[in-house]
Motif scaffolding. Sequence first.
Motif, short mmCIF file in Angstrom:
data_model
loop_
_atom_site.label_atom_id
_atom_site.label_comp_id
_atom_site.label_asym_id
_atom_site.label_seq_id
_atom_site.Cartn_x
_atom_site.Cartn_y
_atom_site.Cartn_z
N SER A 137 0.84 -1.20 0.00
CA SER A 137 0.00 0.00 0.00
C SER A 137 0.87 1.25 0.00
O SER A 137 2.11 1.17 0.03
CB SER A 137 -0.85 -0.01 1.26
OG SER A 137 0.03 0.00 2.38
N GLY A 138 0.23 2.40 0.04
CA GLY A 138 0.96 3.65 0.19
C GLY A 138 1.73 3.68 1.50
O GLY A 138 2.86 4.18 1.56
N THR A 139 1.13 3.15 2.54
CA THR A 139 1.78 3.11 3.85
C THR A 139 3.06 2.29 3.78
O THR A 139 4.07 2.66 4.40
CB THR A 139 0.79 2.53 4.89
OG1 THR A 139 -0.36 3.36 4.91
CG2 THR A 139 1.41 2.47 6.28
N MET A 153 5.68 4.33 2.22
CA MET A 153 6.22 5.28 3.21
C MET A 153 7.24 4.57 4.09
O MET A 153 8.32 5.11 4.38
CB MET A 153 5.08 5.84 4.08
CG MET A 153 4.10 6.74 3.36
SD MET A 153 2.55 6.99 4.28
CE MET A 153 3.13 7.96 5.67
N PHE A 177 -1.42 12.16 7.38
CA PHE A 177 -0.39 11.30 6.78
C PHE A 177 1.02 11.77 7.13
O PHE A 177 1.94 10.96 7.25
CB PHE A 177 -0.60 11.14 5.27
CG PHE A 177 -1.79 10.26 4.99
CD1 PHE A 177 -1.73 8.90 5.23
CD2 PHE A 177 -2.99 10.80 4.54
CE1 PHE A 177 -2.83 8.09 5.01
CE2 PHE A 177 -4.10 9.99 4.32
CZ PHE A 177 -4.02 8.63 4.56
N ARG A 220 1.60 10.26 10.45
CA ARG A 220 1.94 8.84 10.30
C ARG A 220 3.43 8.68 9.95
O ARG A 220 4.12 7.82 10.47
CB ARG A 220 1.06 8.21 9.22
CG ARG A 220 1.46 6.79 8.86
CD ARG A 220 0.49 6.15 7.89
NE ARG A 220 -0.82 5.96 8.54
CZ ARG A 220 -1.86 5.35 7.96
NH1 ARG A 220 -1.75 4.86 6.74
NH2 ARG A 220 -3.00 5.21 8.60
N THR A 252 4.56 15.66 2.91
CA THR A 252 3.44 15.04 2.21
C THR A 252 3.03 15.99 1.08
O THR A 252 2.60 17.11 1.39
CB THR A 252 2.27 14.81 3.18
OG1 THR A 252 2.79 14.22 4.38
CG2 THR A 252 1.23 13.89 2.58
N VAL A 302 0.53 16.10 -1.13
CA VAL A 302 -0.85 16.49 -0.81
C VAL A 302 -1.28 15.67 0.39
O VAL A 302 -1.30 14.44 0.30
CB VAL A 302 -1.81 16.21 -1.98
CG1 VAL A 302 -3.27 16.35 -1.51
CG2 VAL A 302 -1.55 17.15 -3.15
N THR A 329 -3.93 14.09 2.30
CA THR A 329 -5.29 13.70 1.95
C THR A 329 -6.28 14.00 3.07
O THR A 329 -7.48 13.96 2.86
CB THR A 329 -5.27 12.20 1.62
OG1 THR A 329 -4.07 11.94 0.91
CG2 THR A 329 -6.44 11.80 0.76
N ASP A 358 5.95 12.15 0.16
CA ASP A 358 4.83 11.22 0.05
C ASP A 358 3.90 11.81 -1.01
O ASP A 358 3.21 12.80 -0.77
CB ASP A 358 4.13 11.10 1.41
CG ASP A 358 2.80 10.38 1.35
OD1 ASP A 358 2.38 9.98 0.24
OD2 ASP A 358 2.17 10.20 2.41
N VAL A 381 1.41 10.08 -2.43
CA VAL A 381 0.33 9.10 -2.64
C VAL A 381 -0.93 9.76 -3.22
O VAL A 381 -1.59 9.18 -4.07
CB VAL A 381 0.03 8.29 -1.35
CG1 VAL A 381 -1.08 7.28 -1.63
CG2 VAL A 381 1.27 7.56 -0.85
N CYS A 382 -1.23 10.97 -2.78
CA CYS A 382 -2.44 11.62 -3.32
C CYS A 382 -2.08 12.67 -4.38
O CYS A 382 -2.85 13.56 -4.68
CB CYS A 382 -3.24 12.27 -2.19
SG CYS A 382 -4.91 12.72 -2.66
N ALA A 401 1.16 5.15 -4.36
CA ALA A 401 0.51 3.84 -4.39
C ALA A 401 -0.33 3.77 -5.66
O ALA A 401 -0.62 4.79 -6.28
CB ALA A 401 -0.36 3.64 -3.15
N GLN A 447 -3.45 3.11 -6.25
CA GLN A 447 -4.90 3.37 -6.29
C GLN A 447 -5.32 4.83 -6.29
O GLN A 447 -6.48 5.13 -6.09
CB GLN A 447 -5.58 2.68 -5.10
CG GLN A 447 -5.46 3.38 -3.75
CD GLN A 447 -4.20 3.02 -2.99
OE1 GLN A 447 -3.23 2.59 -3.59
NE2 GLN A 447 -4.19 3.19 -1.68
N LYS A 448 -4.37 5.74 -6.53
CA LYS A 448 -4.78 7.14 -6.49
C LYS A 448 -4.69 7.73 -7.91
O LYS A 448 -5.35 7.23 -8.78
CB LYS A 448 -3.99 7.87 -5.43
CG LYS A 448 -4.16 7.14 -4.06
CD LYS A 448 -4.54 7.97 -2.90
CE LYS A 448 -4.71 7.10 -1.65
NZ LYS A 448 -4.64 7.82 -0.40
#
Length: 398
Positions: A64-66, A69, A91, A94, A142, A144, A146, A171, A173-174, A194, A196-197
């Motif tokens: 995943s994106g996590t 990271m 995020f 995180r 980050t 963006v 999210t 990051d 991811v978004c 990741a 899925q974005k």
Amino acid sequence: MTGKTLLMIPGPVELSPGVLEVLNNAPPSHVAPAFIEKFGQSLKMMREVWGAGAGSQPFIIAGSGTIAMEVAVVNTLAAGQRALVVHTGYFSARMAEMLRRRGALVTELSAAPGQAPSVEELERALDQAQAAGEPFHALFATHVDTSTGVRVEAEAIARAAKERGVLSVFDGVCATAGEDFKMEEWGADIYLTASQKALGAPPGLALLVLSERALRARQELSSAPPMSLDIEQWLPVMRAYEAGRGSYFSTPATSLLLALHQGLKEVVGFERFGARGAPARIRAHAQVGRAMRAGWSALGLELFSGSPEIAANTMSAVLYPAGVDSSLLGAIKKRGVVVAGGLYPGREQDYFRVGHMGYMVERPDLLLQTLRAVGESLIEAGFSADLDAGLNAARACF
Ligand SMILES: *Cc1c(COP(=O)(O)O)cnc(C)c1O
């Protein structure tokens, strides 16, 4: 498209017909010639989308994106090293927690919810640490966040870090493929996302590109990362696939790779505004972002992210107007559109989030459908939204 409901959350996102079609196949072997070819092409397309330099290395790892990271964190520094985190929301927090668990000495540079620390503040923090003889090894931001819809000034941050010999990790991811990012030109060291974005594939793949400096930082670590997260384990595999040979360390997610390949192909083959590839696709996201912000504003709504200049183009974080609460989400869903609730700790009930990335750049009709569903739901909840004004304001941007 599922056909039943329209999924407008900040990932996973609606898939293009092309990606859906690719998913409708049995998983190939990880050493089948056609698979090897697509894996190699995907790595090459990542270089293009990321704006990566020749000495850098793309990685595609199941996860995943996590997990992306975590890969960035554990390969960048070891216990006792200093990290600066630009804190813009859930995020970023995180990322800071991951760094602390790695044993890093973490400083967080924060701003009010919906805001971002200024580049001047960041430069000051970097310079003060240096002057005190305790320089940061790496900074993490980050692109963006999210949870807030806030976009940081990635170019200025990457340049500030590079000038001072500090590694920069973003990051994305978004953001990746939806917001402007030029890894080599700006001197960024890791840019991760990741599947899925904004790349428009299903969840399940962690994607990173590491600069030469970042690859060297891993070699210089005093303690090795956990094996499955160690880029030294993955490096020969990625190099082999890019050179057209199969390889094995841990079985790649072959079905997802094919979907990602198609998603990437749609990014690098994207044509609009007389331009082609990721820059054109990113411009299309900027147009979508403007259209959605115009729509929210004309409906009488305000953003959680403070100002339009720092508002993401890939998603919107929208405040509930006075008298409206999170029951709005159910009313929107009844109209066939799924949006997400708030995510900023302690402010979850104040706003909702709408994803508008990836395949959505091809579908202004679905974006308008989303604005309509929100507008009608607001009216039902007793808020006097001007639905026609909202739709017209968005339409005028296309
Ligand atoms: C979605 C997201 C993540 C987490 O990705 P997962 O795939 O859910 O682990 C991390 N960072 C940002 C900015 C995100 O948008």
